[in-house]
Design a protein around this motif. Structure first.
Motif, PDB file in Angstrom:
ATOM      1  N   VAL A  44     -19.828  -3.648  58.174  1.00 15.32           N
ATOM      2  CA  VAL A  44     -19.269  -2.513  59.038  1.00 15.32           C
ATOM      3  C   VAL A  44     -17.993  -2.443  57.892  1.00 15.32           C
ATOM      4  O   VAL A  44     -17.404  -3.330  57.583  1.00 15.32           O
ATOM      5  CB  VAL A  44     -18.787  -3.132  60.403  1.00 15.32           C
ATOM      6  N   ARG A  45     -17.876  -0.933  57.700  1.00 19.07           N
ATOM      7  CA  ARG A  45     -16.804  -0.475  56.919  1.00 19.07           C
ATOM      8  C   ARG A  45     -15.807   0.004  57.696  1.00 19.07           C
ATOM      9  O   ARG A  45     -15.421   0.697  58.329  1.00 19.07           O
ATOM     10  CB  ARG A  45     -17.327   0.741  56.038  1.00 19.07           C
ATOM     11  N   ALA A  46     -14.800  -0.986  57.789  1.00 13.95           N
ATOM     12  CA  ALA A  46     -13.639  -0.784  59.014  1.00 13.95           C
ATOM     13  C   ALA A  46     -12.437  -0.539  58.104  1.00 13.95           C
ATOM     14  O   ALA A  46     -12.008  -1.046  57.212  1.00 13.95           O
ATOM     15  CB  ALA A  46     -13.685  -2.147  59.707  1.00 13.95           C
ATOM     16  N   GLY A  47     -11.628   0.557  58.852  1.00 11.66           N
ATOM     17  CA  GLY A  47     -10.220   0.911  58.421  1.00 11.66           C
ATOM     18  C   GLY A  47      -9.026   0.205  59.408  1.00 11.66           C
ATOM     19  O   GLY A  47      -9.404  -0.015  60.455  1.00 11.66           O
ATOM     20  N   ALA A  48      -8.220  -0.164  58.738  1.00 14.39           N
ATOM     21  CA  ALA A  48      -6.824  -0.820  59.479  1.00 14.39           C
ATOM     22  C   ALA A  48      -5.647  -0.173  59.109  1.00 14.39           C
ATOM     23  O   ALA A  48      -5.402  -0.094  58.150  1.00 14.39           O
ATOM     24  CB  ALA A  48      -6.806  -2.219  59.211  1.00 14.39           C
ATOM     25  N   SER A  49      -4.992   0.314  60.097  1.00 16.50           N
ATOM     26  CA  SER A  49      -3.543   0.770  59.707  1.00 16.50           C
ATOM     27  C   SER A  49      -2.650  -0.446  60.546  1.00 16.50           C
ATOM     28  O   SER A  49      -2.744  -0.697  61.662  1.00 16.50           O
ATOM     29  CB  SER A  49      -3.501   2.049  60.456  1.00 16.50           C
ATOM     30  N   TRP A  83     -12.861  -4.338  54.684  1.00 17.41           N
ATOM     31  CA  TRP A  83     -11.659  -3.726  55.209  1.00 17.41           C
ATOM     32  C   TRP A  83     -10.991  -2.600  54.090  1.00 17.41           C
ATOM     33  O   TRP A  83     -11.203  -2.681  53.181  1.00 17.41           O
ATOM     34  CB  TRP A  83     -10.644  -4.602  55.687  1.00 17.41           C
ATOM     35  N   THR A  84     -10.499  -1.797  54.782  1.00 20.22           N
ATOM     36  CA  THR A  84      -9.827  -0.566  54.201  1.00 20.22           C
ATOM     37  C   THR A  84      -8.394  -0.796  54.645  1.00 20.22           C
ATOM     38  O   THR A  84      -8.526  -0.175  55.938  1.00 20.22           O
ATOM     39  CB  THR A  84     -10.274   0.685  53.754  1.00 20.22           C
ATOM     40  N   VAL A  85      -7.242  -0.703  54.102  1.00 17.80           N
ATOM     41  CA  VAL A  85      -5.938  -0.737  54.819  1.00 17.80           C
ATOM     42  C   VAL A  85      -5.359   0.622  54.247  1.00 17.80           C
ATOM     43  O   VAL A  85      -5.221   0.758  53.111  1.00 17.80           O
ATOM     44  CB  VAL A  85      -5.181  -1.846  54.389  1.00 17.80           C
ATOM     45  N   ALA A  86      -5.100   1.403  55.150  1.00 20.08           N
ATOM     46  CA  ALA A  86      -4.410   2.853  54.957  1.00 20.08           C
ATOM     47  C   ALA A  86      -3.540   3.246  55.902  1.00 20.08           C
ATOM     48  O   ALA A  86      -3.617   2.765  57.294  1.00 20.08           O
ATOM     49  CB  ALA A  86      -5.508   3.984  54.707  1.00 20.08           C
ATOM     50  N   GLY A  87      -3.135   4.122  56.089  1.00 19.39           N
ATOM     51  CA  GLY A  87      -2.305   5.007  57.048  1.00 19.39           C
ATOM     52  C   GLY A  87      -3.019   5.774  57.845  1.00 19.39           C
ATOM     53  O   GLY A  87      -4.382   5.914  57.637  1.00 19.39           O
ATOM     54  N   GLU A  88      -2.680   6.241  59.152  1.00 17.59           N
ATOM     55  CA  GLU A  88      -3.484   6.608  60.001  1.00 17.59           C
ATOM     56  C   GLU A  88      -4.268   7.970  59.490  1.00 17.59           C
ATOM     57  O   GLU A  88      -5.409   8.471  59.739  1.00 17.59           O
ATOM     58  CB  GLU A  88      -2.871   7.319  61.346  1.00 17.59           C
ATOM     59  N   GLU A  89      -3.457   8.764  58.622  1.00 22.02           N
ATOM     60  CA  GLU A  89      -3.965  10.128  58.297  1.00 22.02           C
ATOM     61  C   GLU A  89      -5.193   9.898  57.266  1.00 22.02           C
ATOM     62  O   GLU A  89      -6.069  10.477  57.156  1.00 22.02           O
ATOM     63  CB  GLU A  89      -2.826  10.837  57.499  1.00 22.02           C
ATOM     64  N   GLU A  90      -4.877   8.860  56.325  1.00 21.72           N
ATOM     65  CA  GLU A  90      -6.082   8.523  55.515  1.00 21.72           C
ATOM     66  C   GLU A  90      -7.326   7.989  56.321  1.00 21.72           C
ATOM     67  O   GLU A  90      -8.320   8.200  55.803  1.00 21.72           O
ATOM     68  CB  GLU A  90      -5.395   7.319  54.424  1.00 21.72           C
TER      69      GLU A  90
END
Length: 153
Positions: A44-49, A83-90
């Protein structure tokens, strides 16, 4: 009279079909096959802000309430989380480009990105996870898991 008879026949045919043919396993569908890819690749490729109380970032993988939910959902699919950590827009851009499968960050249903991404049903009050627009099998499976696991508590 004939019109009523035709409506009655149509209703009987429709209802008879409902009782004998269960929905296929691939319903609803993901046009881009996200849920199938997760199951096949085991990732699962998940993003987190970052959002205090919901998502904490630092050294290593994100922690907190929502990352625990994502980890639990991935485990239910026999998958690991990248995990990918980034801001909401990204994160929204990554979802639109199909580079991540879901995103967390203390988002609420009053989210500014509602026209660009799919949002789960609210859990824990008004909080939602973001998924790629139109990936309905993934969204449906995630929402069912949240309901079954008590993720909204």
């Amino acid at each position: 009279m004939l019109r009523r008879l035709l409506l009655l026949v149509a209703a009987v045919v429709l209802l008879a079909g409902c009782g004998t043919s269960p929905l296929p396993d691939d319903f609803p569908a993901d046009p881009d096959g996200t849920l199938d890819r997760i199951r096949a690749d085991g990732v699962v490729r998940a993003g987190a802000s970052p959002r205090p109380g919901w998502v904490e970032v630092g050294d290593g993988d994100p922690t907190g309430r929502e990352p625990r939910l994502v980890e639990g959902f991935a485990a239910d699919l026999d998958a690991e989380v990248e995990w990918t950590v980034a801001g909401e827009e990204e994160l929204v851009r990554l979802l639109e480009d199909g580079e991540i499968d879901l995103a967390v960050g203390g988002f609420t249903e009053a989210n500014a990105w509602v026209s660009e991404v799919g949002l789960t049903r609210p859990y824990a009050g008004t909080h939602v996870m973001m998924v790629p627009m139109g990936e309905n099998a993934l969204q449906s499976r995630l929402e069912r898991w949240l309901d079954e696991s008590g993720g909204g508590q």
